[in-house]
Write a protein that holds these residues in place. Structure first.
Motif, PDB file in Angstrom:
ATOM      1  N   TYR A 137     -28.422   4.359 -20.654  1.00 22.90           N
ATOM      2  CA  TYR A 137     -28.785   3.194 -19.344  1.00 22.90           C
ATOM      3  C   TYR A 137     -27.620   2.963 -18.245  1.00 22.90           C
ATOM      4  CZ  TYR A 137     -32.709   3.003 -22.948  1.00 22.90           C
ATOM      5  OH  TYR A 137     -33.776   3.252 -23.791  1.00 22.90           O
ATOM      6  N   GLN A 139     -27.799   2.061 -15.652  1.00 20.81           N
ATOM      7  CA  GLN A 139     -28.156   0.837 -14.628  1.00 20.81           C
ATOM      8  C   GLN A 139     -27.790  -0.495 -15.331  1.00 20.81           C
ATOM      9  OE1 GLN A 139     -30.131   3.070 -16.509  1.00 20.81           O
ATOM     10  NE2 GLN A 139     -32.281   2.179 -16.978  1.00 20.81           N
ATOM     11  N   ASN A 143     -26.299  -0.433 -10.107  1.00 16.35           N
ATOM     12  CA  ASN A 143     -27.791  -0.132  -9.564  1.00 16.35           C
ATOM     13  C   ASN A 143     -27.910   1.006  -8.588  1.00 16.35           C
ATOM     14  OD1 ASN A 143     -27.981  -2.614 -10.647  1.00 16.35           O
ATOM     15  ND2 ASN A 143     -27.464  -3.934  -8.827  1.00 16.35           N
ATOM     16  N   ASP A 144     -26.973   1.581  -8.050  1.00 16.76           N
ATOM     17  CA  ASP A 144     -27.203   2.710  -7.195  1.00 16.76           C
ATOM     18  C   ASP A 144     -27.050   3.927  -7.880  1.00 16.76           C
ATOM     19  OD1 ASP A 144     -26.158   4.969  -5.114  1.00 16.76           O
ATOM     20  OD2 ASP A 144     -26.360   3.300  -3.759  1.00 16.76           O
ATOM     21  N   LEU A 145     -28.092   4.855  -7.478  1.00 15.95           N
ATOM     22  CA  LEU A 145     -28.355   5.959  -8.550  1.00 15.95           C
ATOM     23  C   LEU A 145     -27.254   6.962  -8.055  1.00 15.95           C
ATOM     24  CD1 LEU A 145     -32.108   6.586  -8.753  1.00 15.95           C
ATOM     25  CD2 LEU A 145     -30.381   5.761 -10.535  1.00 15.95           C
ATOM     26  N   VAL A 148     -24.106   5.997 -10.052  1.00 16.38           N
ATOM     27  CA  VAL A 148     -24.342   6.402 -11.528  1.00 16.38           C
ATOM     28  C   VAL A 148     -23.723   7.634 -11.446  1.00 16.38           C
ATOM     29  CG1 VAL A 148     -25.874   6.805 -13.215  1.00 16.38           C
ATOM     30  CG2 VAL A 148     -26.024   4.680 -12.005  1.00 16.38           C
ATOM     31  N   ASN A 185     -27.540  -9.089  -9.183  1.00 18.82           N
ATOM     32  CA  ASN A 185     -28.434  -8.025 -10.046  1.00 18.82           C
ATOM     33  C   ASN A 185     -27.582  -7.518 -11.185  1.00 18.82           C
ATOM     34  OD1 ASN A 185     -30.435  -8.404  -8.000  1.00 18.82           O
ATOM     35  ND2 ASN A 185     -30.103  -6.582  -6.925  1.00 18.82           N
ATOM     36  N   GLN A 187     -27.204  -6.522 -14.819  1.00 18.00           N
ATOM     37  CA  GLN A 187     -28.138  -6.292 -15.800  1.00 18.00           C
ATOM     38  C   GLN A 187     -27.630  -6.529 -17.343  1.00 18.00           C
ATOM     39  OE1 GLN A 187     -31.306  -5.042 -15.038  1.00 18.00           O
ATOM     40  NE2 GLN A 187     -30.533  -5.761 -12.952  1.00 18.00           N
ATOM     41  N   SER A 212     -24.024  -5.411  -8.577  1.00 11.08           N
ATOM     42  CA  SER A 212     -24.142  -5.079  -9.785  1.00 11.08           C
ATOM     43  C   SER A 212     -23.343  -5.551 -10.965  1.00 11.08           C
ATOM     44  CB  SER A 212     -24.310  -3.484 -10.063  1.00 11.08           C
ATOM     45  OG  SER A 212     -22.848  -3.082  -9.575  1.00 11.08           O
ATOM     46  N   ASP A 218     -19.392  -0.938  -6.664  1.00 14.88           N
ATOM     47  CA  ASP A 218     -20.588  -1.082  -5.617  1.00 14.88           C
ATOM     48  C   ASP A 218     -20.217  -0.529  -4.217  1.00 14.88           C
ATOM     49  OD1 ASP A 218     -22.265  -2.170  -7.437  1.00 14.88           O
ATOM     50  OD2 ASP A 218     -22.101  -4.293  -6.860  1.00 14.88           O
TER      51      ASP A 218
END
Length: 233
Positions: A137, A139, A143-145, A148, A185, A187, A212, A218
């Motif tokens: 996980y 994320q 937040n940005d794939l 990731v 945002n 998580q 994030s 970010d």
């Protein structure tokens, strides 16, 4: 030359997470920058199990600060924020920035939220494999794939012993000026928890809209970095 900034990373991260964006950014502004690798986090992507305590990490920060001529500015991210809070029980710094930080109440609520939202994380916790949770996980951190794909492979194994230590709440007074900064945002840690941390320490609170958990990675990391620089200045 401006002041020295010491950067303390969070769980399963390393000095690399600061060296990507924040170290060049703050060096350009004239700060001396020191990004720590906490014990066992020296090799990006390492899957070797480690068993350090939170106190071991706090002592590593004490050792780094003891080598400096003057108390530095310290930025602690996530677990690094809790390490910084515990460091300040006896250690000194000019200013402290708690970024996406574990709150004084500990990580219990965050852990329960993750397990509720991502029940697939439960087997990894039984295996004491925190890296497995973050790899499954990512994320939770970013937040940005695209980010990731770039950064998740650099995450390393984390000490489950240290994670258990993060569950324990702390209660202390901190004399240093404090900035609490977090992403809307995030998580892992909520805006409400950031707000409560700032209230607990009488600190300034900055929320980065859309940010994030890994604010320093970010795409728009400059928003966080510039907010920190403005507060320091």
């Amino acid at each position: 030359m401006k002041e020295t900034i010491v950067f303390v990373h969070g769980m399963s991260h390393g000095a690399w997470c600061w060296e990507e964006n924040f170290v060049p950014y703050f060096q350009e502004l004239g700060y001396e920058c020191i990004a720590l690798n906490l014990p066992g986090h020296e090799t990006p992507g390492s899957t070797q199990r480690i068993s350090y305590s939170v106190n071991d990490y706090v002592q590593a920060l004490h050792q780094a600060v003891a080598k400096l001529d003057q108390p530095p500015i310290i930025i602690g991210h996530s677990m690094g924020g809790m390490i910084l809070q515990r460091f300040l029980k006896t250690g000194r710094c000019k200013k402290a920035i708690l970024m996406s930080s574990v709150p004084p109440s500990g990580v219990l609520m965050a852990t329960l939220r993750v397990l509720s939202k991502f029940p697939g994380a439960i087997p990894y916790l039984f295996q004491m494999n925190l890296l497995g949770v973050f790899r499954k996980y990512p994320q939770l951190m970013l937040n940005d794939l695209g980010l990731v794909d770039k950064f998740a492979p650099k995450m390393c194994a984390e000490s489950f012993f240290a994670f258990i230590g993060l569950i324990v709440p702390i209660s202390l007074k901190i004399a240093a000026p404090i900035l609490v900064i977090g992403g809307s945002n995030d998580q892992l840690i909520t805006v409400n928890e950031f707000t409560q941390t700032a209230k607990r320490y009488g600190a300034k609170l900055v929320i980065i809209e859309g940010g994030s958990h890994d604010l320093m990675l970010d795409e728009e990391f400059e928003r966080t970095a510039s907010a920190i620089d403005r507060w320091i200045s």
